[in-house]
Design a protein around this motif. Sequence first.
Motif, PDB file in Angstrom:
ATOM      1  N   PRO A  49      -1.567   6.225  -0.446  1.00  0.00           N
ATOM      2  CA  PRO A  49      -0.282   6.187  -0.788  1.00  0.00           C
ATOM      3  C   PRO A  49       0.312   7.522   0.267  1.00  0.00           C
ATOM      4  O   PRO A  49       0.966   7.120   0.698  1.00  0.00           O
ATOM      5  CB  PRO A  49       0.408   6.398  -2.117  1.00  0.00           C
ATOM      6  CG  PRO A  49      -0.697   5.480  -2.836  1.00  0.00           C
ATOM      7  CD  PRO A  49      -1.775   5.687  -1.914  1.00  0.00           C
ATOM      8  N   ARG A  64      -3.450   5.302   5.959  1.00  0.00           N
ATOM      9  CA  ARG A  64      -3.353   4.476   5.178  1.00  0.00           C
ATOM     10  C   ARG A  64      -2.616   3.183   5.739  1.00  0.00           C
ATOM     11  O   ARG A  64      -3.726   1.877   5.111  1.00  0.00           O
ATOM     12  CB  ARG A  64      -1.850   4.452   3.555  1.00  0.00           C
ATOM     13  CG  ARG A  64      -0.624   4.931   4.308  1.00  0.00           C
ATOM     14  CD  ARG A  64       0.631   5.198   3.751  1.00  0.00           C
ATOM     15  NE  ARG A  64       0.672   3.831   3.759  1.00  0.00           N
ATOM     16  CZ  ARG A  64       1.937   3.326   2.319  1.00  0.00           C
ATOM     17  NH1 ARG A  64       2.377   4.145   1.694  1.00  0.00           N
ATOM     18  NH2 ARG A  64       2.050   2.266   2.065  1.00  0.00           N
ATOM     19  N   LEU A 118       3.114  -0.209  -4.714  1.00  0.00           N
ATOM     20  CA  LEU A 118       3.165   1.000  -3.779  1.00  0.00           C
ATOM     21  C   LEU A 118       2.943   0.566  -2.125  1.00  0.00           C
ATOM     22  O   LEU A 118       2.947   2.205  -0.675  1.00  0.00           O
ATOM     23  CB  LEU A 118       1.339   1.476  -3.695  1.00  0.00           C
ATOM     24  CG  LEU A 118       1.841   2.359  -4.830  1.00  0.00           C
ATOM     25  CD1 LEU A 118       0.372   2.901  -5.720  1.00  0.00           C
ATOM     26  CD2 LEU A 118       2.806   3.647  -5.304  1.00  0.00           C
TER      27      LEU A 118
END
Length: 214
Positions: A58, A63, A88
Motif C-alpha cells: 500500500p 505498488r 487497500l
Amino acid sequence: MDWQRWHDRYDAPESPLAWRLRAVQDRIGAALDTAPPGPLRVISLCAGQGRDLLGVLPTHPRREDVRARLVELDPANVVEARRTATALGLPGVEAVAADAGLLDHCADLVPADLVLLCGVFGNITAEEDIERTVEVCTRLCAPGARVIWTRHRKAPDQVPRICGLFERWGFVREWTTPAVHVQSVTVHRFTATPAPLRPGTRVFDFVGYDRLPA
C-alpha cells in the motif's frame, strides 16, 4: 488446525511470528526497491491472509507495477486476503483458493520477479518435498528474481541444508536472519537461466507442522 485463527499470533507484537512477519516485510520492501523498472510479477505459495505482501504494497512506490497471485488452500484466509486487497486499493493482487503444491495456478505469472515461500518449508516433509520445492524455484523465477523463504530453527535445524539446496540450483544467498532467532527468514537471488514450468507439476503436499513427525 484452524489456519485462520493461527494468524492471531501475528497480532502479538513480541511473538516470534510477529517478528518473522516484520522481517519478511522488510525484505519484500528491499526486493521491490531494487527490482528493475517495469511490471513486476509476484507469486506467494501457502499465502495465508497475505499479510506479508499486503503489509508492504500500500505505501510502496512500486505498488502499481505489481501483479501478484496469492495461492492459499484455506477458503476463509482467501476471503480475508481478497477483502484486504480490495480495501487497500490493490487490484493487481489476486488471491485464489487452490492447492499451492500444484503449480498450474501460477503458470501465467512465470517467470516471476519475486517468489514468497513463507510458512512452506516448516509444513512439508523434510526430504523429497523440500528438495522438489527448491528445484522448482528455477522454473518459477526470472533471472535476478528473489525468493524469500522461512523455516523455524528447531532441531533438527533444516535452514543450512535448505540454503545449500538453493545454492546448488543457482541461487546466491543475499540475506538471512541470525541463528539466535527461532524463526528464520532468508533471501536467495536467482543467477541461472530459468527452466520451463511443466504443466501438472506437483511439488509438495502441505501436511501442517502439527501433523509432521517429530
